[in-house]
Design an enzyme around this catalytic site. Structure first.
Site, PDB file in Angstrom:
ATOM      1  N   ASP A 207      -6.557  -0.817  -5.237  1.00 54.82           N
ATOM      2  CA  ASP A 207      -7.748  -0.572  -4.414  1.00 54.82           C
ATOM      3  C   ASP A 207      -8.613   0.535  -5.010  1.00 54.82           C
ATOM      4  OD1 ASP A 207      -6.762  -2.481  -2.656  1.00 54.82           O
ATOM      5  OD2 ASP A 207      -5.828  -0.993  -1.339  1.00 54.82           O
TER       6      ASP A 207
ATOM      7  N   ASP B 281       0.852  -1.189   0.000  1.00 55.02           N
ATOM      8  CA  ASP B 281       0.000   0.000   0.000  1.00 55.02           C
ATOM      9  C   ASP B 281       0.884   1.234   0.000  1.00 55.02           C
ATOM     10  OD1 ASP B 281      -2.416  -1.395   0.052  1.00 55.02           O
ATOM     11  OD2 ASP B 281      -2.309  -1.636   2.215  1.00 55.02           O
TER      12      ASP B 281
END
Length: 93
Positions: free
Chosen positions: A57, A43
């Protein structure tokens, strides 16, 4: 797999449905690649007031929102009909 089935089953899916399917599938595949290569998903965006996320995402969320918009706007108002087995591109048998 459901997206491919829908596109094959129905003759002309609306562009919002096609984009939604490919965005969700692309995001899922991107996260899967990270999971296989590194054992976890990398991330990269952290704004400290929102959960940490990545580009995959973002694609999944946008694809999901497009799918909801497509269903509310087109599927309920104008349901698609399955194509006939021997129907050509112009709708003639």
């Amino acid at each position: 797999i459901f997206g491919i089935y829908f596109i094959v089953k129905y003759k002309y899916p609306h562009w919002t449905y096609a984009w939604a399917v490919w965005l969700v599938m692309g995001g899922a595949i991107g996260n899967l690649i990270d999971r296989f290569l590194y054992g976890y998903v990398i991330d990269m965006f952290d704004f400290h007031f929102w959960p940490v996320f990545n580009v995959a995402d973002i694609a999944i969320v946008i694809g999901g929102l497009l799918l909801v918009w497509y269903i509310l706007r087109y599927e309920w108002a104008y349901p698609l009909k399955p194509k006939k087995e021997h129907e050509d591109i112009n709708g003639k048998l």
